[in-house]
Design an enzyme around this catalytic site. Structure first.
Site, PDB file in Angstrom:
ATOM      1  N   ARG A 125       0.816  -1.236   0.000  1.00 51.42           N
ATOM      2  CA  ARG A 125       0.000   0.000   0.000  1.00 51.42           C
ATOM      3  C   ARG A 125       0.840   1.272   0.000  1.00 51.42           C
ATOM      4  NH1 ARG A 125      -2.927  -2.681   4.098  1.00 51.42           N
ATOM      5  NH2 ARG A 125      -4.730  -3.784   3.232  1.00 51.42           N
ATOM      6  N   LYS A 138       3.615  11.680 -10.370  1.00 51.27           N
ATOM      7  CA  LYS A 138       2.647  10.983 -11.229  1.00 51.27           C
ATOM      8  C   LYS A 138       3.270   9.673 -11.674  1.00 51.27           C
ATOM      9  CE  LYS A 138      -0.199  14.514 -13.457  1.00 51.27           C
ATOM     10  NZ  LYS A 138      -0.583  15.085 -14.761  1.00 51.27           N
ATOM     11  N   GLU A 174      10.039  18.825 -23.314  1.00 49.20           N
ATOM     12  CA  GLU A 174       9.404  19.122 -22.019  1.00 49.20           C
ATOM     13  C   GLU A 174       9.979  20.420 -21.436  1.00 49.20           C
ATOM     14  OE1 GLU A 174       6.815  17.516 -21.052  1.00 49.20           O
ATOM     15  OE2 GLU A 174       6.953  15.400 -21.599  1.00 49.20           O
ATOM     16  N   LYS A 223       8.234  23.329 -11.865  1.00 52.14           N
ATOM     17  CA  LYS A 223       7.281  22.228 -11.690  1.00 52.14           C
ATOM     18  C   LYS A 223       6.988  22.014 -10.205  1.00 52.14           C
ATOM     19  CE  LYS A 223       6.020  17.567 -12.984  1.00 52.14           C
ATOM     20  NZ  LYS A 223       6.226  16.417 -13.848  1.00 52.14           N
ATOM     21  N   GLU A 268      -3.755  17.804  -9.419  1.00 51.67           N
ATOM     22  CA  GLU A 268      -4.239  18.394 -10.674  1.00 51.67           C
ATOM     23  C   GLU A 268      -5.698  18.796 -10.615  1.00 51.67           C
ATOM     24  OE1 GLU A 268      -2.360  16.602 -14.188  1.00 51.67           O
ATOM     25  OE2 GLU A 268      -4.192  17.086 -15.274  1.00 51.67           O
ATOM     26  N   ARG A 318      -2.104  22.539 -12.050  1.00 46.60           N
ATOM     27  CA  ARG A 318      -1.139  21.561 -12.564  1.00 46.60           C
ATOM     28  C   ARG A 318      -1.433  21.174 -14.013  1.00 46.60           C
ATOM     29  NH1 ARG A 318       1.528  16.189  -9.620  1.00 46.60           N
ATOM     30  NH2 ARG A 318       2.873  15.700 -11.390  1.00 46.60           N
ATOM     31  N   ASN A 327       0.253  20.024 -18.696  1.00 49.70           N
ATOM     32  CA  ASN A 327      -0.195  19.086 -19.743  1.00 49.70           C
ATOM     33  C   ASN A 327      -0.175  19.729 -21.118  1.00 49.70           C
ATOM     34  OD1 ASN A 327      -0.688  17.210 -17.783  1.00 49.70           O
ATOM     35  ND2 ASN A 327      -2.880  17.646 -17.636  1.00 49.70           N
ATOM     36  N   HIS A 362       0.315  17.911 -24.433  1.00 55.15           N
ATOM     37  CA  HIS A 362       0.131  16.483 -24.166  1.00 55.15           C
ATOM     38  C   HIS A 362      -1.231  15.945 -24.604  1.00 55.15           C
ATOM     39  CE1 HIS A 362       3.779  17.074 -21.906  1.00 55.15           C
ATOM     40  NE2 HIS A 362       3.870  15.779 -21.662  1.00 55.15           N
ATOM     41  N   HIS A 418      -0.251  12.997 -26.593  1.00 51.52           N
ATOM     42  CA  HIS A 418      -0.508  11.601 -26.204  1.00 51.52           C
ATOM     43  C   HIS A 418      -1.220  10.836 -27.322  1.00 51.52           C
ATOM     44  CE1 HIS A 418      -0.191  12.078 -21.535  1.00 51.52           C
ATOM     45  NE2 HIS A 418       0.964  11.816 -22.105  1.00 51.52           N
ATOM     46  N   HIS A 454       7.845  10.062 -27.181  1.00 53.71           N
ATOM     47  CA  HIS A 454       6.952  10.900 -26.377  1.00 53.71           C
ATOM     48  C   HIS A 454       7.260  12.394 -26.567  1.00 53.71           C
ATOM     49  CE1 HIS A 454       4.418  12.024 -22.943  1.00 53.71           C
ATOM     50  NE2 HIS A 454       5.404  12.834 -22.596  1.00 53.71           N
TER      51      HIS A 454
END
Ligand SMILES: NC(=O)c1ccc[n+]([C@@H]2O[C@H](COP(=O)([O-])OP(=O)(O)OC[C@H]3O[C@@H](n4cnc5c(N)ncnc54)[C@H](O)[C@@H]3O)[C@@H](O)[C@H]2O)c1
Length: 362
Positions: free
Chosen positions: A120, A142, A184, A226, A236, A240, A244, A247, A251, A263
């Site tokens: 966990r 993330k 990025e 960041k 997010e 945040r 993206n 993206h 993506h 990517h």
């Protein structure tokens, strides 16, 4: 750096050279005597796992490698995650154990998710070895794997305890990957820091030299920007989403053109398209789009979508993204170079899929 929670989570972040010893020292402070797993893909393990394992073992940590294959996006899936989790159990990584992600964004995302699920949630450290991971993916907590053709569908937020970015490891990174990761950096500059964007424009070639100061400065500046955002909005809920940028289209492009686009290359194309969207929707100046195109060209990043692109598959993938966001396709768009568009407290803007597809065909 500090992230929310009770108590707030601290994450040590270090950029430099010769950091393997420091990382091993930090690991001892986190997990003295407990089992440690060093997770990487075959390529990265071949170059660097031995050195890290030696440093950990020299400090009395029972460290073992966990190597998955294939590396890259093809291995970022549920099956690999399952294998990594089984390996952690075999090694005896328990509640007090530690996972060290050694590699690019793919080992980082998989290891982080494995650490989030193991008992966990156990401690983990990131040792990024690509420009992409150093600029972006190693920070912010993330973690994810892909599923059913969709990017990062299964994931969790799980902050690492430390990030050790040893720029010496970039010596073996293929140039195409080195360039791709810079997308990025460009994204962060475009959305948050006009000064950084100017710095990138002033000497793009210097960024390709991992031994020079410019790349390290740019990476550190991205990390600070960041971290500031993640500290304010870890999950997010709002701000945040700015990270993206590039993206939403990126993506879908990455998945539709796989394995043709990396990517970062897909993100570069996504940024360009999203600037054109922003020209229509946020008043973003067309000169900004031209500056971005010039910078991407100078960095050797793509500015035109591959001819072979299956546009209907792309539309399908974008709609999938749309479903995931309560029926609306939303984009984080720039207002000007260095500033995100914010209206009525919203960091993203609704966009019609048809408009995106029209711009893509242009
Ligand atoms: N978690 C996040 O916040 C976040 C943010 C951005 C991107 N990502 C994810 O990151 C992934 C892309 O990351 P990436 O480009 O680093 O991919 P990657 O981890 O697959 O690395 C790219 C390739 O470079 C090789 N490699 C890595 N380091 C090397 C080195 N030092 N020397 C030689 N070869 C090396 C790898 O074996 C791989 O083939 C995507 O899956 C993306 O979704 C995550």
């Amino acid at each position: 750096m500090e992230f929310p929670g009770s108590p707030p989570k601290r994450c040590a972040v270090l950029y430099g050279s010769g950091l393997f010893e420091e990382a091993a020292g930090f690991a001892v402070s986190l997990a003295a005597g407990a089992a440690v797993a060093v997770v990487s893909d075959e390529t990265v393990a071949g170059f660097y796992a031995g050195r890290l394992l030696e440093a950990l073992r020299a400090r009395g940590l029972p460290a073992e490698p966990v190597v998955f294959t294939p590396g890259g996006e093809a291995g970022k899936n549920w099956e690999t995650l399952g294998e990594v989790l089984l390996s952690l159990a075999k090694i005896g990584v328990g509640r007090d154990g530690l996972v060290i992600a050694l590699g690019g964004g793919v080992p980082g995302d998989i290891s982080g998710l494995a650490a989030a699920l193991c008992c966990r949630g156990i401690a983990w450290i990131q040792m990024p070895t690509t420009t992409l991971a150093m600029a972006d993916s190693a920070l912010g907590g993330k973690t994810a794997v892909n599923s059913g053709g969709a990017k990062n569908l299964i994931g969790a937020f799980h902050q690492p305890s430390a990030v050790f970015a040893d720029l010496d490891t970039l010596a073996t990174l293929p140039t195409r990957h080195l360039r791709a990761g810079l997308a990025e950096v460009v994204k962060t500059a475009l959305m948050l820091d006009g000064g950084l964007f100017e710095l990138l424009e002033s000497s793009p070639r210097d960024l390709l030299d991992h031994r020079g100061p410019r790349l390290r400065q740019a990476l550190e500046r991205c990390a600070r920007l960041k971290a500031g955002i993640v500290a304010r909005d870890e999950r997010e809920a709002g701000e945040r989403a700015v990270l993206n940028a590039g993206h939403t289209v990126g993506h879908a492009l990455e998945a539709a053109a796989a394995p043709e686009l990396l990517h970062g290359e897909a993100v570069a194309l996504g940024l360009l398209l999203e600037c054109r969207l922003a020209e229509r929707l946020t008043g973003f100046p067309p000169e900004g789009t031209q500056r971005l195109r010039r910078l991407l060209n100078a960095l050797g990043l793509p500015t035109a979508v591959p001819r072979s692109l299956d546009t209907s598959r792309l539309a399908e993938l974008m709609s999938l993204d749309k479903k995931a966001k309560a029926g609306k396709l939303r984009f984080a768009l720039p207002a000007t170079v260095g500033n995100p568009f914010l209206r009525g407290g919203e960091w993203t803007s609704p966009v019609e899929l048809d408009l995106v597809m029209d711009l893509l065909k242009d």
